[in-house]
Design an enzyme around this catalytic site. Structure first.
Site, PDB file in Angstrom:
ATOM      1  CG  LEU A 101      -2.289  -0.613   1.169  1.00 35.98           C
ATOM      2  CD1 LEU A 101      -2.997  -0.468   2.504  1.00 35.98           C
ATOM      3  CD2 LEU A 101      -3.132  -0.001   0.065  1.00 35.98           C
ATOM      4  CG  ASP A 102       0.841   3.819  -3.317  1.00 33.70           C
ATOM      5  OD1 ASP A 102       1.594   2.860  -3.583  1.00 33.70           O
ATOM      6  OD2 ASP A 102       0.063   4.339  -4.139  1.00 33.70           O
TER       7      ASP A 102
END
Length: 238
Positions: A101-102
């Protein structure tokens, strides 16, 4: 093995939490109430119950973390990593996040030490769905979304057809849910950028059969037996 370690390793809480359970008399070993956290048990032979629930010792961990913004999906980094949020779990350093996940994204992150399950969940063969809630710039309409639904060409690959539905559409910004089965770098952001609606906020709300629900940001919970069974079944492990 110490009784409190067995319970913590089996997902009944942190070491301090299970100690409270034991001292309050919620735990029995072979039918006898034990209030000593240091009591030695053999997880392969002794019957241990917590408030009537049988403890089944498992070597593997499976948990959902609600990743906050600002944390790196990594086990080691000079910046803040998601591992800092699960540091109270025994042997947490042996766990790892499944997928990514960024840094500026929030949402559901599966963490485990089950390498085979992690491999299958991220392998394209199994097409594990991932659902995201997004807030984007500008007003979305069904015509905007057609390229995403058909499969949009990005710089380095063509994204497979996505399922997208508009939740709210206003002139300045819109909200939507998008389901994809891939996990390329910045994929969701790049897809919306390509159709002229840059992402302002991104949160993963579902991964396979696992749902984020109302889990608070920064908190984690262990998977239920039913969730784990269904998850494994979805990738041919049950």
């Amino acid at each position: 093995m110490r009784l409190d370690k067995l319970l913590a390793d089996s997902g009944f809480g942190t070491r301090s939490q299970v100690k409270k359970l034991i001292k309050k008399g919620f735990v029995t070993v072979n039918g006898e109430t034990i209030k000593d956290p240091s009591f030695n048990v053999d997880p392969q032979k002794d019957e241990v119950l917590v408030d009537g629930e049988l403890v089944e010792y498992e070597k593997d961990y499976y948990l959902i973390l609600h990743k906050p913004q600002g944390y790196i999906t990594s086990t080691r980094d000079r910046q803040m990593t998601v591992m800092e949020l699960i540091a109270d779990i025994p042997r947490f350093e042996k766990l790892f996040p499944v997928g990514r996940l960024d840094k500026d994204a929030e949402g559901l992150l599966l963490i485990t030490n089950d390498g085979e399950l992690a491999h299958r969940l991220t392998h394209p063969k199994w097409k594990v769905p991932k659902v995201y809630f997004v807030v984007v710039e500008g007003k979305l309409n069904e015509e905007n979304l057609e390229p995403l639904k058909k499969g949009i060409e990005l710089k380095d690959f063509k994204a497979k057809p996505a399922k997208v539905r508009i939740l709210k559409a206003e002139e300045s910004e819109s909200e939507a849910e998008i389901e994809i089965t891939e996990g390329k770098y910045h994929q969701v952001k790049r897809m919306f950028e390509k159709i002229g609606h840059p992402v302002k906020y991104l949160r993963r709300i579902q991964f396979g059969n696992l749902k984020l629900g109302n889990l608070p940001v920064g908190e984690y919970r262990f998977l239920t037996k039913e969730e784990l069974k269904e998850l494994k079944k979805s990738v041919g492990l049950e």
